[in-house]
Design an enzyme around this catalytic site. Structure first.
Site: not given
Length: 680
Positions: A122, A124, A126, A231, A319, A413, A416, A431, A436
């Site tokens: 069958e 599948k 979605d 199903y 799948k 960073c 900062c 960081c 900051c």
């Protein structure tokens, strides 16, 4: 026909396209390597065909436009409902070998008594899974899949879907399961309408179907034109069904819609042809399908073949391969999160992937970038991890021009400019500057989240705006926002009603349970479970602040890292200052009426006082849900396998915890189903 190029330009462009296609074909068919995605390949091939059509004098018999490929080369607003029977998932496979192995396992479970077992193939779908109950032929309940054990009652919305009959053609009691989908044609119309109205469009039909099914207004459901395909008939043998195919035919006889696709397969060798066929044919359908389902046809054999804790052993889902596309990696930016973790993000040339426009994708960390040899300026393959998060899969090295730039990890960073650090043995850059701006913003967003203080209407954009306006500098300032009410009302996309709701939600959050407030503080390693555990063990935050590392370690479920983190947090001057401010504001930092609370708990005699731990992948429970359930029924959650552990709940792919429990010999080992029976 309007020509985009003059003769010389067209000739040069055609030559360029032919060379590209021939090169792509060579790598694809000879080296088994894809230099571009199928989407991009088709795009340039069509461009070549069009140019050759516009310039017939430039056509060639050996053009790749004529000979494609290399010849001769290879939170919920709905009532919760417990399902009468769990809605199990199917085990997934991604290649034909897995499907063949599945058939061999079925034969083995049946002791190889059958030479030609019959299966039903069958599609599948979605969409959104649904379970519908009929009594005396009348639709009485529609429940979403939820977690497989418990779903949401969406009966009113189910009644608004025209393709689902309110009355069956026979007066029977039954439960049937199916998939709610939004037809692709309806999806396109819906998005066109939303664009015209200035609304955000849906990324794909699946999201649209799921979102529509959970609308509170059934009229919206009716307007959008959802559809449904069934199903599975629950307990089909009760209706004298001998085979799965018979049950599908019975559903159709009752007036329930199926896809009409139920192919009989007796030899696994033909599966490759059917997979290839449906991968192409599915594009002609008016609904999304992400794979195929193979089920043993003879219902009487299902119990003998059996079930895992997660899925039936008599069925498998194949799948289709995840969709991948290629695009240009234009640059890399570095994001700073709540904990200070610095993450690389790929800035991409916009491309469509699985129904949505993608401009950014995850690169995880610098070690991963180096491992995959990804450079700025590369053509890269991207895909959606678990069909959700875009990520860079690989770079296409054979398309490099020499102008690509190697990625260099930042030393400071990006927000900062504070020097970044890397903990020994870990891959992430961090960081460590508590001031900051990115860390502050992340901390506030975490604090106001649903699992934390649950302040609705306080999304990331609002947080960013409040910080920019200097209305808030830390989480305690959130409770001063009422002082800026008049200014807030004048802000873009706010308004009086929105501001009033926001301020009301802020005020309401003061009474959040103590465990939730501990979680919201963002103490490293303290998630929902530990926040709840620590709240019960300490009873109030003053007791928690005074706890030594040894006292914290004595709590079952608290390890070395957690103990160190909690101890350090309450000895950090800045953290204590924030907590003290929150106390003065009136935030709940204690468990009140503890005895009364415990007396009202729905204690289960099988669980009361017993310790539980789980391992492996659980199908029917989320991790936090099972922990909450155990505690609500009087049980205790443990963090490790030891002599004090009473029960180990085992999911799929259980590892060392199961082995240790077996070696101890004193631990009761349960499957999820056995645990469910225990609490019943």
């Amino acid at each position: 026909m309007l020509k985009l190029f003059d003769n010389n330009q067209a000739e040069n462009r055609i030559k360029d396209l032919r060379e590209k296609i021939e090169r792509y074909n060579y790598f694809y068919y000879t080296k088994n390597e894809s230099l571009v995605s199928d989407v991009e390949f088709d795009k340039i091939l069509k461009e070549l065909e069009k140019l050759e059509e516009e310039n017939p004098h430039l056509k060639k018999e050996n053009s790749p436009s004529k000979n494609v490929g290399a010849i001769n080369l290879k939170e919920s607003k709905f009532k919760k409902v417990i399902h009468k029977k769990p809605m199990l998932s199917l085990s997934n496979s991604y290649n034909i070998e897995d499907v063949i192995a599945f058939g061999e396992r079925v034969n083995k479970n049946l002791e190889n008594r059958y030479s030609n077992l019959e299966y039903i193939l069958e599609l599948k779908l979605d969409g959104a899974s649904i379970s519908i109950q009929y009594e005396n032929g009348v639709l009485v309940k529609g429940v979403t899949r939820g977690d497989g054990i418990e779903g949401e009652d969406v009966t009113d919305n189910i009644l608004a879907i025209e393709s689902i009959p309110n009355y069956l053609k026979e007066k029977v009691d039954l439960e049937v399961r199916g998939e709610i989908v939004l037809p692709i044609s309806q999806f396109k119309k819906l998005n066109e309408s939303r664009l015209e109205n200035g609304e955000d469009i849906f990324a794909n039909p699946r999201n649209a179907a799921s979102g529509t099914l959970r609308q509170l207004d059934a009229n919206i459901v009716k307007e959008r034109g959802l559809d449904a395909y069934f199903y599975f008939l629950v307990d089909a043998e009760k209706y004298d069904m001998k085979t799965h195919k018979e049950s599908l035919e019975y559903l159709e006889k009752l007036g329930l819609k199926t896809t009409g696709i139920a192919e009989e397969i007796t030899c696994m060798d033909v599966m490759k042809n059917r997979i290839d066929y449906w991968e192409k044919e599915k594009e002609k359908l008016d609904y999304e399908t992400d794979g195929l389902v193979l089920k043993l046809n003879d219902i009487s054999l299902w119990e003998e073949v059996g079930y895992t804790t997660k899925s039936p052993r008599w069925a498998i889902a194949y799948k289709f391969p995840a969709k991948q596309v290629t695009t240009l990696l234009k640059d890399i930016t570095w994001q700073v999160g709540r904990t200070g973790k610095v993450t690389p993000v790929a800035e991409l040339e916009e491309v469509e992937l699985s129904g949505s426009k993608v401009k950014r994708a995850s690169l995880h960390n610098i070690d991963e970038i180096i491992r995959k040899d990804i450079r700025i300026g590369d053509r890269v393959f991207i895909e959606k991890a678990a069909e959700i998060i875009p990520q860079v899969v690989s770079s296409v090295k054979d398309l490099r021009t020499g102008e690509e730039k190697e990625v260099i990890a930042p030393k400071d960073c990006p927000i900062c400019n504070h020097k970044l650090e890397k903990e020994e043995g870990l891959v992430d850059l961090k960081c460590v500057n508590e001031d900051c701006p990115a860390i502050i913003q992340g901390t506030i967003e975490y604090f106001v989240s649903r699992d934390g203080m649950n302040i609705s209407g306080f999304g990331s954009k609002i947080v960013e705006k409040m910080l920019a306006l200097n209305y808030i500098k830390n989480i305690s300032d959130i409770y001063k926002l009422h002082e800026h009410k008049e200014e807030l009302i004048t802000l873009d996309k706010m308004g009086e009603k929105s501001v009033e709701k926001l301020l009301l939600s802020i005020e309401k959050s003061k009474s959040r349970p103590y465990g939730k407030t501990l979680y919201a503080l963002g103490i490293p390693f303290v998630g929902k479970f530990l926040g709840n555990l620590l709240s019960k063990k300490s009873e109030n935050i003053n007791n928690l602040e005074k706890m030594t590392k040894e006292e914290l370690l004595s709590i079952d479920g608290v390890g070395e890292k957690v103990a160190e983190s909690v101890y350090s947090f309450f000895r950090n001057e800045k953290s204590l200052n924030i907590v003290n401010k929150l106390k003065k504001i009136g935030i709940n930092f204690s468990i009140e009426n503890k005895k009364e609370e415990e007396s009202e708990r729905k204690v289960n005699e099988n669980l009361f006082g017993k310790t539980f731990l789980f391992t492996g992948k659980l199908l029917k429970f989320k991790r936090e849900e099972i922990k909450d359930l155990i505690e609500s029924l009087g049980g205790v959650n443990s963090s490790s396998v030891n002599k004090k552990l009473n029960y180990l709940i085992v999911g799929e792919d259980a590892g060392s915890k199961l082995k240790k429990a077996q070696e101890l010999g004193t631990v009761n080992i349960l499957t999820e189903d056995e645990f469910i029976q225990m609490i019943k």
